[in-house]
Scaffold this active site. Sequence first.
Site, PDB file in Angstrom:
ATOM      1  N   SER A   1       0.812  -1.214   0.000  1.00  0.00           N
ATOM      2  CA  SER A   1       0.000   0.000   0.000  1.00  0.00           C
ATOM      3  C   SER A   1       0.848   1.267   0.000  1.00  0.00           C
ATOM      4  O   SER A   1       0.330   2.355  -0.163  1.00  0.00           O
ATOM      5  CB  SER A   1      -0.949   0.019   1.201  1.00  0.00           C
ATOM      6  OG  SER A   1      -0.309   0.521   2.342  1.00  0.00           O
TER       7      SER A   1
ATOM      8  N   LYS B   1       1.255   4.241   7.395  1.00  0.00           N
ATOM      9  CA  LYS B   1       0.486   5.136   6.533  1.00  0.00           C
ATOM     10  C   LYS B   1       0.983   6.573   6.685  1.00  0.00           C
ATOM     11  O   LYS B   1       1.716   6.901   7.614  1.00  0.00           O
ATOM     12  CB  LYS B   1      -0.999   5.108   6.934  1.00  0.00           C
ATOM     13  CG  LYS B   1      -1.716   3.779   6.704  1.00  0.00           C
ATOM     14  CD  LYS B   1      -2.043   3.559   5.233  1.00  0.00           C
ATOM     15  CE  LYS B   1      -2.899   2.312   5.045  1.00  0.00           C
ATOM     16  NZ  LYS B   1      -2.260   1.084   5.578  1.00  0.00           N
TER      17      LYS B   1
END
Lengths: 204, 204
Positions: free
Chosen positions: B117, B157
């Site tokens: 990701s 993230k």
Amino acid sequence: MESLTTAQQELYDWLVDYIRANQHSPSIRQMMRAMNLRSPAPIQSRLEHLKNKGYIEWSEGKARTIRVRDDLRGVPILGTIAAGFVNEAFTDSVERLDLNGLPIQNGDYALKVTGDSMVEAMIQDGDVVIMRPVKDPQGIREGTIVAARVESGTTLKSFYRQGDQVQLKPANPDYPVMEFPAESVDVQGRLVAVWRGIDPDFVV
Amino acid sequence: MESLTTAQQELYDWLVDYIRANQHSPSIRQMMRAMNLRSPAPIQSRLEHLKNKGYIEWSEGKARTIRVRDDLRGVPILGTIAAGFVNEAFTDSVERLDLNGLPIQNGDYALKVTGDSMVEAMIQDGDVVIMRPVKDPQGIREGTIVAARVESGTTLKSFYRQGDQVQLKPANPDYPVMEFPAESVDVQGRLVAVWRGIDPDFVV
DNA sequence: AGTGTTACAGAACAAGTGTACCAACAGGTG
DNA sequence: CACCTGTTGGTACACTTGTTCTGTAACACT
């Protein structure tokens, strides 16, 4: 890993910092002064405990030979983390990444990358690539990322063979594949690692 | 950098390897045996030369205190290399990347990345990210890449604020942006470096 | 050949240093 | 209190180790 008393922990932390900074162990009397003691006996006792608990080791009788156990050097790898999606992380694994030990060999060198032709190989502008000199150009495998010298300069590309030609492929569709006669390509090294330091002031 | 005679170079190389492996300097008599000599005098002479030429230094009279000059540790950064297009590289710059020194602080830890990701942030599956614990969550800047613990687990993230909500953005359009109340997000650390070791058997 | 320079062998010395030993003290336990 | 246990202070000793010194050999240069 067996736990330490506060006195042992304090000595151990100081010892690790000292060795990292000075590249050699302190003497027992140095540690004595650092711990505000007036006798070498307490230090000797604490070192004995640290040794028995597996934190350090030394060559008996030799001066300043204490070393921290190799499996404790570097930074601890606490676990895996999912970039893809939230899941488990922070295991109690004891594996460690020794940045100074395993991966780097004598003779290796580094290059700062400029440009963006290798972005699809996850190498971006500003990264530092660690290269290893190539002894036998014949042994290079297809697709290996190499620093190659051609007549116009040196560049970082993926290495492929095409008959007696050598192809240097960028990992970015915006750039062209280059092709040279095999004898005119001088491979300076192959990629062994990538290092990217994050500037704390840098914001996306 | 002043050049070395072959005897000096041989001693220097052996010395650097020994210190890297053992975390402490050898004694003069150890070097004597390693160099196949039967007297400490030649070693001392070579050490004196290495010191005068700026390669090493030591604490006079103290045992096993030789250290390699800090600006010589790590791997040399030979220059910049264009990933974008062929141009100049291999300058005679003397800058060095000290993997054990500057970037890593005590308390830092590493995580192995799984998933894809963060590919647009040039972090791929298998990379090792070095994280630094965050003392003050308020001080985190927008866009900083963090390891954040939410109710369902821990993930890597980019960190953004939206009112009293916290957004965790992946760097891959295939994955959704996640949003949580600020108080339910526990930031475990922020990204300070990325390390990628290249498996020599790995071929693209 | 002569001369100066450098490197090596060998020995010796003094300081640094790990280690062993003993007494004093503190803390816990019966 | 007595007793045990572990830690500290203090001292002493032997080995390690950096350093110095002297003599010899190899080598380059005049």
